[in-house]
Design an enzyme around this catalytic site. Structure first.
Site, mmCIF file in Angstrom:
data_model
loop_
_atom_site.group_PDB
_atom_site.id
_atom_site.type_symbol
_atom_site.label_atom_id
_atom_site.label_comp_id
_atom_site.label_asym_id
_atom_site.label_seq_id
_atom_site.Cartn_x
_atom_site.Cartn_y
_atom_site.Cartn_z
ATOM 1 N N LYS A 1 -3.411 20.869 -9.406
ATOM 2 C CA LYS A 1 -2.900 21.759 -10.446
ATOM 3 C C LYS A 1 -2.267 20.955 -11.582
ATOM 4 O O LYS A 1 -1.537 20.004 -11.342
ATOM 5 C CB LYS A 1 -1.885 22.738 -9.853
ATOM 6 C CG LYS A 1 -2.492 23.692 -8.822
ATOM 7 C CD LYS A 1 -1.453 24.667 -8.292
ATOM 8 C CE LYS A 1 -2.085 25.614 -7.270
ATOM 9 N NZ LYS A 1 -1.088 26.572 -6.718
ATOM 10 N N THR B 1 -10.679 2.851 4.732
ATOM 11 C CA THR B 1 -9.611 3.569 5.408
ATOM 12 C C THR B 1 -10.237 4.605 6.343
ATOM 13 O O THR B 1 -11.450 4.839 6.319
ATOM 14 C CB THR B 1 -8.700 4.287 4.401
ATOM 15 O OG1 THR B 1 -9.414 5.395 3.837
ATOM 16 C CG2 THR B 1 -8.254 3.346 3.284
ATOM 17 N N GLU B 2 -9.407 5.259 7.144
ATOM 18 C CA GLU B 2 -9.913 6.319 8.016
ATOM 19 C C GLU B 2 -10.533 7.459 7.207
ATOM 20 O O GLU B 2 -11.603 7.986 7.547
ATOM 21 C CB GLU B 2 -8.788 6.871 8.897
ATOM 22 C CG GLU B 2 -8.258 5.896 9.935
ATOM 23 C CD GLU B 2 -7.097 5.042 9.433
ATOM 24 O OE1 GLU B 2 -6.477 4.362 10.245
ATOM 25 O OE2 GLU B 2 -6.831 5.058 8.210
ATOM 26 N N TYR B 3 -9.869 7.838 6.108
ATOM 27 C CA TYR B 3 -10.403 8.884 5.240
ATOM 28 C C TYR B 3 -11.746 8.459 4.647
ATOM 29 O O TYR B 3 -12.695 9.249 4.570
ATOM 30 C CB TYR B 3 -9.430 9.194 4.108
ATOM 31 C CG TYR B 3 -8.344 10.173 4.458
ATOM 32 C CD1 TYR B 3 -8.635 11.458 4.909
ATOM 33 C CD2 TYR B 3 -7.001 9.822 4.323
ATOM 34 C CE1 TYR B 3 -7.634 12.362 5.228
ATOM 35 C CE2 TYR B 3 -5.987 10.721 4.638
ATOM 36 C CZ TYR B 3 -6.310 11.986 5.092
ATOM 37 O OH TYR B 3 -5.323 12.869 5.405
ATOM 38 N N GLU B 4 -11.808 7.229 4.222
ATOM 39 C CA GLU B 4 -13.033 6.738 3.583
ATOM 40 C C GLU B 4 -14.211 6.783 4.543
ATOM 41 O O GLU B 4 -15.322 7.183 4.154
ATOM 42 C CB GLU B 4 -12.796 5.316 3.093
ATOM 43 C CG GLU B 4 -13.908 4.752 2.226
ATOM 44 C CD GLU B 4 -13.520 3.436 1.590
ATOM 45 O OE1 GLU B 4 -14.363 2.848 0.901
ATOM 46 O OE2 GLU B 4 -12.351 2.999 1.768
ATOM 47 N N ASP C 1 -2.910 11.848 -2.705
ATOM 48 C CA ASP C 1 -2.956 13.299 -2.922
ATOM 49 C C ASP C 1 -3.331 13.568 -4.375
ATOM 50 O O ASP C 1 -2.669 13.079 -5.292
ATOM 51 C CB ASP C 1 -1.573 13.885 -2.629
ATOM 52 C CG ASP C 1 -1.581 15.399 -2.549
ATOM 53 O OD1 ASP C 1 -2.384 16.034 -3.263
ATOM 54 O OD2 ASP C 1 -0.765 15.960 -1.793
ATOM 55 N N ASP D 1 -11.855 9.838 -3.347
ATOM 56 C CA ASP D 1 -13.072 10.638 -3.245
ATOM 57 C C ASP D 1 -13.056 11.776 -4.261
ATOM 58 O O ASP D 1 -14.049 12.482 -4.413
ATOM 59 C CB ASP D 1 -13.194 11.239 -1.848
ATOM 60 C CG ASP D 1 -12.056 12.225 -1.575
ATOM 61 O OD1 ASP D 1 -10.876 11.790 -1.647
ATOM 62 O OD2 ASP D 1 -12.324 13.418 -1.329
ATOM 63 N N GLU E 1 0.863 -1.183 0.000
ATOM 64 C CA GLU E 1 0.000 0.000 0.000
ATOM 65 C C GLU E 1 0.895 1.227 0.000
ATOM 66 O O GLU E 1 1.739 1.385 0.885
ATOM 67 C CB GLU E 1 -0.922 0.034 1.208
ATOM 68 C CG GLU E 1 -1.863 1.240 1.193
ATOM 69 C CD GLU E 1 -2.723 1.373 2.441
ATOM 70 O OE1 GLU E 1 -3.649 2.210 2.412
ATOM 71 O OE2 GLU E 1 -2.461 0.665 3.441
#
Length: 215
Positions: free
Chosen positions: A121, A191-194, A117, A153, A43
């Site tokens: 830009k 995941t935590e973000y998910e 990330d 996301d 990962e």
């Protein structure tokens, strides 16, 4: 949200048994490090480690290596590793740019890219982990039937990634732009973000890319 620095984080990482030191010395020797011939999954950008530790716990016959370049993130991930007695997971503190120095050709069976990330830009597109420069690196270290599993996301990053992967000539499978609204999310590990994004009603996009080149 910015994470606070953890006191003595560098020291904690330097002495932790799950953090690999001198990782470039183990190129082509990772199965010896794990002391078995099981498949190796990695990962890139493991965050706080919930995803990879859950995978390792659920799949004891697969070896896992997590990459995280940020010290203050990795030191928090170590807490998740300490909660489980997992012999099939290790972590490396380094940037994915150097991944060819760590693995030999065909040494890896699967690569997970979770909520990378987006580098929104245009001039930063080469930093995106699904840019063709990274795909070229992945292709070298993946086994003949190796694959990439990608979740995000960010709609723009997903469309960029889908186009980039298809343009590179890989076979794309299991594409969804709303993972949690259909059966594709049944066996999904969040995941935590998910978890945060799903609680906010933000749709999650996912795809898998097989190294097998399209004719």
């Amino acid at each position: 949200m910015r994470l606070r620095n953890v006191k003595d984080s560098d020291k904690k990482i330097s002495i932790h048994p799950k953090v690999v030191k001198n990782e470039k010395n183990y190129k082509g020797k990772w199965n010896k490090i794990f002391n078995n011939d099981n498949p190796i999954h990695i990962e890139i950008g493991m965050g706080k480690g919930k995803f990879i530790t859950t995978l390792a716990k659920n799949n004891p016959n697969i070896n896992y290596i997590g990459f995280e370049k940020f010290t203050k993130v990795l030191v928090r991930a170590l807490k998740n590793l300490e909660e489980e007695d997992l012999r099939n997971v290790l972590v490396i503190r380094m940037d994915a740019e150097e991944i060819l120095d760590v693995f030999q050709e065909g040494e890896i069976d699967r690569i997970y890219l979770n909520f990378s990330d987006p580098w929104p830009k245009d001039r930063h597109d080469k930093r995106r982990l699904t840019h063709h420069n990274f795909l070229e690196k992945y292709e070298k270290i993946l086994s003949p039937d190796g694959r990439i599993c990608f979740k995000t996301d960010n709609k723009d990053l997903f469309e960029f990634s889908l186009e980039e992967i298809e343009k590179y000539g890989w076979k794309v499978e299991k594409v969804t732009r709303d993972l949690h609204s259909n059966d594709n999310g049944e066996d999904n590990i969040m995941t935590e973000y998910e978890e945060k994004f799903v609680s906010m009603g933000i749709p999650i996009s996912r795809l898998e890319a097989v190294k097998e080149r399209l004719s």
